[in-house]
Design an enzyme around this catalytic site. Sequence first.
Site, short mmCIF file in Angstrom:
data_model
loop_
_atom_site.label_atom_id
_atom_site.label_comp_id
_atom_site.label_asym_id
_atom_site.label_seq_id
_atom_site.Cartn_x
_atom_site.Cartn_y
_atom_site.Cartn_z
N LYS A 1 -17.27 -29.52 35.06
CA LYS A 1 -16.03 -28.87 35.48
C LYS A 1 -15.10 -28.71 34.27
CE LYS A 1 -14.42 -33.43 36.76
NZ LYS A 1 -14.56 -34.50 37.76
N TYR B 1 9.08 -31.04 11.67
CA TYR B 1 10.17 -30.96 12.64
C TYR B 1 10.90 -32.30 12.77
CZ TYR B 1 8.79 -26.36 14.34
OH TYR B 1 8.50 -25.02 14.44
C1 LIG Z 1 -15.19 -35.57 37.44
C2 LIG Z 1 -16.07 -36.20 38.44
C3 LIG Z 1 -17.18 -36.95 38.05
C4 LIG Z 1 -17.44 -37.33 36.60
O1 LIG Z 1 -16.60 -38.42 36.28
P1 LIG Z 1 -16.55 -39.08 34.80
O2 LIG Z 1 -15.57 -40.18 34.95
O3 LIG Z 1 -16.07 -38.00 33.88
O4 LIG Z 1 -17.92 -39.52 34.46
C5 LIG Z 1 -18.04 -37.39 39.04
N1 LIG Z 1 -17.79 -37.14 40.36
C6 LIG Z 1 -16.70 -36.46 40.76
C7 LIG Z 1 -16.49 -36.23 42.22
C8 LIG Z 1 -15.80 -35.98 39.83
O5 LIG Z 1 -14.71 -35.32 40.23
#
Ligand SMILES: *Cc1c(COP(=O)(O)O)cnc(C)c1O
Length: 351
Positions: free
Chosen positions: A42, A251
């Site tokens: 994702k 800055y």
């Molecule tokens: C993002 C996500 C993962 C992966 O989690 P990590 O902590 O990045 O390994 C797994 N399951 C779900 C439902 C998620 O939203």
Amino acid sequence: MIENSEAFAAPLRLRLDGEALVANWRTLSKLSGSGATGAAVKADGYGVGASEVSRRLWEAGCRDFFVAHWSEAVALSKVIPAQNIAVLNGIQLQDIPAIRALDAVPVLNTPLQIEHWKTSGGGRCHVMLDSGINRLGIGPGQISSDLFNGLDIDMLCSHLASADEDVPQNDAQLRLFTDMSTGIACRRRSFANSAGIVLGKDFHFDLTRPGLSLYGGIARAELAGNIRQVVFPSARVLQIREHEAGAPIGYNATYRTTGSKRIATLAIGYADGYFRAFSAIGYVEIGGEKHPVLGRVSMDLVTVDITHVQDVAEGDWIDIGFELHEASYATGTSQYELLTGIGSRADRVWS
Ligand SMILES: *Cc1c(COP(=O)(O)O)cnc(C)c1O
């Protein structure tokens, strides 16, 4: 007339280590025991590039990919089969025709989504049970005897809230997920994210879903030394100047030179995900030595101390320190935010 931005060489690039990515997936597979190991891709593969990541992991044998939005599934279906993509954020009624045309797999999160899925024709789906993160999924009080009737559930899953900590919540969630899922017909059960994999075989079930540690994040201390860095930013030196003591740098003059200094200005800034939290904390690496960021990180630029380096010139590439665990600790920014913050201006170069 030049219309193609690629006519210009970007002064910022990310070297992405494809071998390290695949090695991390294999390490997490081994740690997942007899169960299969998927990949959370994702948010454009946590900023690394979902298509490039998924292509490589598919070749390595990964068959379960997780995105959050349907638009992400569309893009990814050009690279891997849609049936191997699960969409975590569920379904909206008006999207159902497009969802069925795409053929990626919805993760149904609510009784209403289950209802919509059934009445629109059913078919293969995943279901998220909420075992205690209280975010997405069917809660324990929402399960009725006929809720899942007639549903073709491939993966029944739940998500850990605190797997990166040693807290009683982990075992409590494990117990609740086990209880809730008992008696619901499904082909596979899935529970663990990266950190959850380390919690042991009771947490593995049939399929694990790592994200962070694929990309070099150290989800729990046990993974340090086993997980390799994947993302290596480097930026060009745009300018080098010598300053006497007392010169304000950047800055708000948060740093003033304490003696005579040679300072290089590099083409990376917070718009590229090199956040302001790295101000006075970050470093670059030249010839194996670390040299500090001085003053504030700005939108497109950062200034670094190269007083003790002789052979740096305008136009050179400089490696930016970006080991996630260390950078997270130093800046107080989560490893997830550091990865997903990586901007789009950098050239991505896979090695
Ligand atoms: C993002 C996500 C993962 C992966 O989690 P990590 O902590 O990045 O390994 C797994 N399951 C779900 C439902 C998620 O939203």
